[in-house]
Motif scaffolding. Structure first.
Motif, PDB file in Angstrom:
ATOM      1  N   ALA A 252       0.829  -1.203   0.000  1.00 43.60           N
ATOM      2  CA  ALA A 252       0.000   0.000   0.000  1.00 43.60           C
ATOM      3  C   ALA A 252       0.865   1.255   0.000  1.00 43.60           C
ATOM      4  O   ALA A 252       0.686   2.163  -0.813  1.00 43.60           O
ATOM      5  CB  ALA A 252      -0.924  -0.017   1.209  1.00 43.60           C
ATOM      6  N   TRP A 253       1.837   1.290   0.922  1.00 44.20           N
ATOM      7  CA  TRP A 253       2.685   2.485   1.028  1.00 44.20           C
ATOM      8  C   TRP A 253       3.551   2.659  -0.208  1.00 44.20           C
ATOM      9  O   TRP A 253       3.688   3.746  -0.746  1.00 44.20           O
ATOM     10  CB  TRP A 253       3.573   2.391   2.270  1.00 44.20           C
ATOM     11  N   LEU A 254       4.160   1.560  -0.632  1.00 41.46           N
ATOM     12  CA  LEU A 254       5.061   1.648  -1.777  1.00 41.46           C
ATOM     13  C   LEU A 254       4.272   2.065  -3.014  1.00 41.46           C
ATOM     14  O   LEU A 254       4.730   2.870  -3.827  1.00 41.46           O
ATOM     15  CB  LEU A 254       5.732   0.287  -2.001  1.00 41.46           C
ATOM     16  N   GLY A 255       3.029   1.532  -3.135  1.00 39.55           N
ATOM     17  CA  GLY A 255       2.186   1.892  -4.265  1.00 39.55           C
ATOM     18  C   GLY A 255       1.813   3.371  -4.235  1.00 39.55           C
ATOM     19  O   GLY A 255       1.893   4.065  -5.243  1.00 39.55           O
ATOM     20  N   TRP A 256       1.490   3.848  -3.031  1.00 40.65           N
ATOM     21  CA  TRP A 256       1.140   5.264  -2.896  1.00 40.65           C
ATOM     22  C   TRP A 256       2.335   6.153  -3.232  1.00 40.65           C
ATOM     23  O   TRP A 256       2.231   7.155  -3.928  1.00 40.65           O
ATOM     24  CB  TRP A 256       0.670   5.519  -1.466  1.00 40.65           C
TER      25      TRP A 256
ATOM     26  N   THR B  58      16.361   0.199  -6.314  1.00 40.36           N
ATOM     27  CA  THR B  58      15.006  -0.261  -6.600  1.00 40.36           C
ATOM     28  C   THR B  58      13.990   0.885  -6.450  1.00 40.36           C
ATOM     29  O   THR B  58      13.067   0.998  -7.254  1.00 40.36           O
ATOM     30  CB  THR B  58      14.613  -1.411  -5.655  1.00 40.36           C
ATOM     31  N   LEU B  59      14.204   1.733  -5.455  1.00 44.08           N
ATOM     32  CA  LEU B  59      13.271   2.844  -5.269  1.00 44.08           C
ATOM     33  C   LEU B  59      13.364   3.807  -6.459  1.00 44.08           C
ATOM     34  O   LEU B  59      12.342   4.283  -6.973  1.00 44.08           O
ATOM     35  CB  LEU B  59      13.579   3.572  -3.954  1.00 44.08           C
ATOM     36  N   ALA B  60      14.601   4.073  -6.901  1.00 43.39           N
ATOM     37  CA  ALA B  60      14.776   4.949  -8.064  1.00 43.39           C
ATOM     38  C   ALA B  60      14.069   4.353  -9.268  1.00 43.39           C
ATOM     39  O   ALA B  60      13.420   5.051 -10.045  1.00 43.39           O
ATOM     40  CB  ALA B  60      16.260   5.132  -8.348  1.00 43.39           C
ATOM     41  N   PHE B  61      14.171   3.032  -9.400  1.00 42.96           N
ATOM     42  CA  PHE B  61      13.530   2.339 -10.518  1.00 42.96           C
ATOM     43  C   PHE B  61      12.018   2.537 -10.463  1.00 42.96           C
ATOM     44  O   PHE B  61      11.374   2.852 -11.461  1.00 42.96           O
ATOM     45  CB  PHE B  61      13.876   0.847 -10.442  1.00 42.96           C
ATOM     46  N   LEU B  62      11.457   2.351  -9.242  1.00 43.08           N
ATOM     47  CA  LEU B  62      10.006   2.480  -9.090  1.00 43.08           C
ATOM     48  C   LEU B  62       9.549   3.924  -9.288  1.00 43.08           C
ATOM     49  O   LEU B  62       8.448   4.185  -9.776  1.00 43.08           O
ATOM     50  CB  LEU B  62       9.582   1.990  -7.701  1.00 43.08           C
ATOM     51  N   LEU B  63      10.422   4.869  -8.897  1.00 38.68           N
ATOM     52  CA  LEU B  63      10.027   6.275  -8.969  1.00 38.68           C
ATOM     53  C   LEU B  63      10.242   6.863 -10.355  1.00 38.68           C
ATOM     54  O   LEU B  63       9.778   7.962 -10.633  1.00 38.68           O
ATOM     55  CB  LEU B  63      10.833   7.085  -7.945  1.00 38.68           C
ATOM     56  N   ALA B  64      10.999   6.135 -11.196  1.00 40.63           N
ATOM     57  CA  ALA B  64      11.404   6.703 -12.483  1.00 40.63           C
ATOM     58  C   ALA B  64      10.204   7.214 -13.275  1.00 40.63           C
ATOM     59  O   ALA B  64      10.245   8.314 -13.827  1.00 40.63           O
ATOM     60  CB  ALA B  64      12.169   5.675 -13.282  1.00 40.63           C
ATOM     61  N   ALA B  78      22.071   5.248 -10.522  1.00 35.47           N
ATOM     62  CA  ALA B  78      23.282   5.525  -9.742  1.00 35.47           C
ATOM     63  C   ALA B  78      23.012   6.587  -8.687  1.00 35.47           C
ATOM     64  O   ALA B  78      23.567   6.531  -7.587  1.00 35.47           O
ATOM     65  CB  ALA B  78      24.413   5.971 -10.664  1.00 35.47           C
ATOM     66  N   LEU B  79      22.146   7.534  -9.025  1.00 41.49           N
ATOM     67  CA  LEU B  79      21.794   8.566  -8.044  1.00 41.49           C
ATOM     68  C   LEU B  79      21.121   7.926  -6.830  1.00 41.49           C
ATOM     69  O   LEU B  79      21.487   8.190  -5.672  1.00 41.49           O
ATOM     70  CB  LEU B  79      20.866   9.596  -8.699  1.00 41.49           C
ATOM     71  N   GLY B  80      20.138   7.047  -7.118  1.00 42.41           N
ATOM     72  CA  GLY B  80      19.473   6.338  -6.024  1.00 42.41           C
ATOM     73  C   GLY B  80      20.470   5.528  -5.216  1.00 42.41           C
ATOM     74  O   GLY B  80      20.453   5.541  -3.978  1.00 42.41           O
ATOM     75  N   ALA B  81      21.375   4.848  -5.924  1.00 42.66           N
ATOM     76  CA  ALA B  81      22.380   4.018  -5.244  1.00 42.66           C
ATOM     77  C   ALA B  81      23.256   4.866  -4.339  1.00 42.66           C
ATOM     78  O   ALA B  81      23.565   4.477  -3.207  1.00 42.66           O
ATOM     79  CB  ALA B  81      23.232   3.301  -6.281  1.00 42.66           C
ATOM     80  N   THR B  82      23.648   6.052  -4.835  1.00 37.43           N
ATOM     81  CA  THR B  82      24.509   6.915  -4.020  1.00 37.43           C
ATOM     82  C   THR B  82      23.800   7.326  -2.746  1.00 37.43           C
ATOM     83  O   THR B  82      24.377   7.248  -1.651  1.00 37.43           O
ATOM     84  CB  THR B  82      24.885   8.181  -4.817  1.00 37.43           C
ATOM     85  N   ALA B 120      12.754  -6.638  -0.809  1.00 35.39           N
ATOM     86  CA  ALA B 120      11.300  -6.478  -0.730  1.00 35.39           C
ATOM     87  C   ALA B 120      10.817  -5.598  -1.883  1.00 35.39           C
ATOM     88  O   ALA B 120       9.814  -5.904  -2.535  1.00 35.39           O
ATOM     89  CB  ALA B 120      10.919  -5.873   0.613  1.00 35.39           C
ATOM     90  N   MET B 121      11.559  -4.511  -2.156  1.00 32.41           N
ATOM     91  CA  MET B 121      11.127  -3.624  -3.240  1.00 32.41           C
ATOM     92  C   MET B 121      11.369  -4.264  -4.605  1.00 32.41           C
ATOM     93  O   MET B 121      10.617  -4.038  -5.550  1.00 32.41           O
ATOM     94  CB  MET B 121      11.839  -2.289  -3.122  1.00 32.41           C
ATOM     95  N   LEU B 122      12.431  -5.064  -4.677  1.00 37.53           N
ATOM     96  CA  LEU B 122      12.704  -5.771  -5.935  1.00 37.53           C
ATOM     97  C   LEU B 122      11.543  -6.701  -6.265  1.00 37.53           C
ATOM     98  O   LEU B 122      11.160  -6.850  -7.431  1.00 37.53           O
ATOM     99  CB  LEU B 122      14.000  -6.565  -5.807  1.00 37.53           C
ATOM    100  N   SER B 123      10.966  -7.325  -5.202  1.00 29.88           N
ATOM    101  CA  SER B 123       9.849  -8.231  -5.461  1.00 29.88           C
ATOM    102  C   SER B 123       8.653  -7.453  -5.993  1.00 29.88           C
ATOM    103  O   SER B 123       7.841  -7.987  -6.735  1.00 29.88           O
ATOM    104  CB  SER B 123       9.478  -9.003  -4.194  1.00 29.88           C
ATOM    105  N   ALA B 124       8.557  -6.156  -5.624  1.00 27.35           N
ATOM    106  CA  ALA B 124       7.489  -5.324  -6.196  1.00 27.35           C
ATOM    107  C   ALA B 124       7.778  -5.071  -7.676  1.00 27.35           C
ATOM    108  O   ALA B 124       6.875  -5.125  -8.511  1.00 27.35           O
ATOM    109  CB  ALA B 124       7.387  -4.009  -5.441  1.00 27.35           C
ATOM    110  N   ILE B 125       9.039  -4.803  -8.002  1.00 26.40           N
ATOM    111  CA  ILE B 125       9.393  -4.524  -9.404  1.00 26.40           C
ATOM    112  C   ILE B 125       9.116  -5.742 -10.272  1.00 26.40           C
ATOM    113  O   ILE B 125       8.658  -5.625 -11.410  1.00 26.40           O
ATOM    114  CB  ILE B 125      10.875  -4.108  -9.501  1.00 26.40           C
ATOM    115  N   GLN B 126       9.391  -6.928  -9.691  1.00 24.31           N
ATOM    116  CA  GLN B 126       9.192  -8.146 -10.482  1.00 24.31           C
ATOM    117  C   GLN B 126       7.728  -8.349 -10.860  1.00 24.31           C
ATOM    118  O   GLN B 126       7.428  -9.078 -11.790  1.00 24.31           O
ATOM    119  CB  GLN B 126       9.730  -9.360  -9.709  1.00 24.31           C
TER     120      GLN B 126
END
Lengths: 302, 437
Positions: A252-256, B58-64, B78-82, B120-126
């Motif tokens: 939920a949070w990550l999706g938001w 992974t967060l940078a990937f999701l936010l892209a 790389a920015l996210g990684a840094t 955990a975030m990688l599993s979201a990307i998958q």
């Protein structure tokens, strides 16, 4: 949030594995060998691969033997490099486990034609798939329960020796306790626990649960027995909290946050590791606050 | 096979050139930065740092998508990684500062917790449609073949920056590694220097994501410097060897992966570095196992030779100049064969005159002055220990035995001055080099 029987088994397996790791983890922490868990979980990869290549099946026994040997190899060879080559502890460990991990990645690629073994699976585990079982209680639950029982029994039997070897190896040696063997035994138990847990929960949960519950417990108690008990509690809580976060709050949070609104549940093993970290940092902050504002309380509990 | 080998080696493809240059530069930069990391005893920080970049990536990937950037852009990831790498390092410092936990525990905690969150975030990307997660695999296991020209330029700039800073601040970093407290009291800006060094390590880690991947980036920070340690005690030389070894292993790894398609390049690079480490461990010029074994054997040989000469001199001193094997044998607990071979060696070297049967022998001119020198040093040392160093008389002979072999002429002269005339007359045989009456 829908809670099914599978969720229960995921939490039970996660908690049993986490507690099984926490027991040797406390002693690794006391021996200043915290990175050994990380090292072993990387280094067992070639052992697994060779086990597969030799036996040609996904039979757990050759895999287990190969991985335990690889874990022992890491401990022994990095010790030799450290003493004979006079390389600093961390670096000699790093040299050995990195080389073994690289070798493992290559062997797995070579073995890929014969057996399906995915390095990703070793890293992240497949807790969600492992609990799917036709038996009333999944095999994986028995397995992690057995390793927890073994670790607890060993810790209880050798409690005095482990404690002495951790705090004063010279005195231990002088009083006839073979602290070298105790350390080797600890390495073997760590390797065994790592390998058994691999199949179900992946290495990342193992690395986290070897250290984080123990470290949190060190903030709460000054006695080894107390640290052991608290670390079991923290391990249990992280497993429950982690799975809850993975199936409901996390997506939920990550999706938001990211705008992907249709996310399903996240990796439970990853979230269990992360929530152990959350618990640790909460207690770290709390212990600072207590130190600052309630120093009288600190004397008793910290 | 041969043909493709030459194609790779002669850099005939543009892509090969880019990949090779990028990988080599990264290897060299990692070797250089890793040298200081090794000397600061923080080698495994690279491991934690590498793993700690995953949640950022992974967060940078999701936010892209939110920011309208291609999720495959290396610079964005790389920015996210840094950011998450620096956060991880901050967490390590925080744990170290605020609790009783040791360094290694702090490293292990941050590594596993950050990596867990990343997984955990990688599993979201998958779960995202279109198998986008494949783009991240190359950062986890490393795949330099995916490097584009602009990535290679980034690697080039970053490596030059690392080399430039290390070269420019070499003296300051050396001081930081060897005597931090002195640097602090002498007024050097230790904290900023430390932060700068860690910043360089972060930079190297980010650069390495594409070459060897998150999991193995630590290898190139640790293995080449640890190998270089066997070749030199001089920091400058060691840094150069480490940089060279890093660059060379990357080169060998890339060439090997071009020839053996299907095998992971990052792993091949690390294995070539490991090979170099193994070779250095054995034959390293300064601390290699073989050279150390030879030196130890040489020292043991010299020790035994001096013991034999002294024993023969003492026997001759007590009795007649011709000494038998049994007399010498009684002096010390040595093995008969060993003693026999040492005596024949001494005879060959022209220090002893031995009867043809080998049962008895005598110190000749050169042997006598050599033995006289040894006995004299030994006894001078004994007297020094007795009179000036307050050592229990019963222990003097053993202590003297150990140290006489390292006495140099200046110390002997000093001792002569220290000791009074009477003692010298009584216990010390005359100096063969000065003509004494």
């Amino acid at each position: 949030m829908i809670w099914t029987e599978l969720d229960t088994w995921i939490v039970v397996t996660g908690a049993l594995t986490a507690m099984a790791c926490a027991v040797p983890g406390v002693f690794l922490l006391l021996n200043k060998q915290s990175m050994l868990g990380d090292a072993i979980s990387h280094a067992v990869l070639p052992g697994l691969a060779i086990g597969f290549l030799v036996s040609g099946t996904r039979d757990p026994l050759p895999m287990l033997i190969g991985a335990v040997l690889a874990g022992l190899f890491t401990g022994v060879v990095s010790g030799v490099i450290e003493r004979r080559g006079r390389v600093e502890t961390g670096a000699s460990l790093g040299v050995v486990f990195c080389s073994l991990f690289a070798l493992g990645l290559i062997l797995i690629r070579i073995a890929a034609d014969h057996v399906d073994l995915d390095p990703g699976c070793v890293l992240y585990g497949a807790l969600e798939l492992a609990v799917i079982d036709s038996a009333p209680v999944p095999r994986i639950v028995w397995q992690s329960g057995a390793i927890l029982f073994l670790n607890l029994a060993l810790a209880a039997v050798f409690f005095k020796e482990l404690q002495l070897a951790a705090f004063d190896p010279r005195f231990a040696k002088a009083s006839g306790i073979p602290s070298g063997w105790i350390h080797q035994g600890l390495t073997i138990v760590t390797a065994l626990t790592t390998v058994v847990a691999f199949e179900s929960v992946g290495s990342i949960l193992v690395i986290a649960m070897l250290i984080v519950p123990g470290a949190t417990a060190m903030l709460l108690s000054r006695r080894v027995a107390g640290v052991l008990l608290w670390s079991l509690v923290v391990a249990l809580c992280s497993a429950v909290l982690g799975h809850l976060l993975a199936i409901s709050v996390g997506p939920a949070w990550l999706g938001w946050l990211t705008g992907h609104n249709d996310l399903g549940s996240l990796s439970s093993a990853g979230m269990m590791a992360a929530s152990a970290g959350g618990i640790f940092f909460t207690f770290l902050a709390a212990s600072r606050l207590v130190q600052r504002f309630l120093p009288s309380l600190q004397k008793r509990t910290l | 096979m041969m043909e493709s080998f030459w194609r790779v080696l002669l850099l005939q493809d543009h892509n090969t050139r880019v990949v090779m240059a990028g990988a080599c530069l990264f290897g060299a930069a990692a070797g250089l930065a890793g040298t200081f990391l090794l000397l600061r005893k923080r080698s495994l920080l690279g491991d934690t740092l590498g793993h700690a970049t995953l949640p950022g990536i992974t967060l940078a990937f999701l936010l892209a998508e939110t920011f309208g950037i291609s999720p495959r852009s290396f610079l964005w990831l790389a920015l996210g990684a840094t950011i998450s790498g620096v956060a991880g390092m901050g967490a390590v410092l925080l744990i170290r500062k605020t609790s009783r936990l040791k360094d290694d525990a702090a490293l292990a905690i941050v590594l596993s917790v950050f990596f867990g969150a990343g997984i955990a975030m990688l599993s979201a990307i998958q779960q995202l449609p279109g198998g986008q997660a494949a783009g991240l695999e190359r950062l986890i296991y490393g795949n330099p073949a995916s490097m584009t020209s602009s990535d290679a330029w980034f690697v080039l700039l970053a490596s030059l920056l690392v080399a430039g800073v290390c070269g420019f601040l070499f003296k300051e970093f050396t001081l930081l590694c060897f005597d931090e407290s002195y640097a602090l009291t002498a007024g050097w800006p230790v904290r900023p220097l430390d932060a700068l060094l860690m910043g360089l390590v972060v930079l190297v880690t980010i650069v390495g994501l594409q070459t060897v991947g998150i999991l193995l980036v630590v290898a190139l920070l640790v293995i080449p410097p640890a190998a270089a340690r066997f070749w030199s005690d001089d920091l400058r030389a060691m840094a150069l060897v480490a940089a060279g070894a890093g660059g060379l292993s990357s080169l060998v790894g890339v060439v090997a992966s071009a020839l053996l398609p299907g095998l992971p390049t990052g792993a091949l690079i690390v294995l070539s570095a490991a090979l170099f480490f193994g070779v250095s461990l054995l034959v390293g010029k300064k601390r290699g196992l073989i050279i150390r074994h030879l030196l130890e054997r040489e020292a043991a040989r010299r020790l035994r030779r001096e013991h034999v000469l002294r024993a023969i001199f003492e026997c001759a001193e007590d009795m007649q100049p011709v000494v038998t094997l049994e007399q010498v044998l009684a002096k010390r607990p040595w093995k008969k064969n060993e003693l026999r071979s040492e005596i024949s060696q001494l005879t060959d070297d022209g220090l002893l005159t031995t009867e043809p049967s080998g049962a008895s022998f005598q110190l000749n001119g050169r042997g006598d002055s050599e033995a006289r020198r040894l006995v004299r040093n030994h006894r001078l040392w004994e007297i020094y220990l007795l009179n000036h160093a307050d050592v229990a008389p019963a222990r003097v002979d053993r202590d003297a035995d150990l140290i006489e072999h390292v006495l140099d002429q200046r110390l002997v002269d000093e001792l002569e001055d220290l000791l009074d005339e009477k003692a010298r007359e009584r216990l010390v045989p005359g100096n063969p080099e000065k003509k004494l009456p």
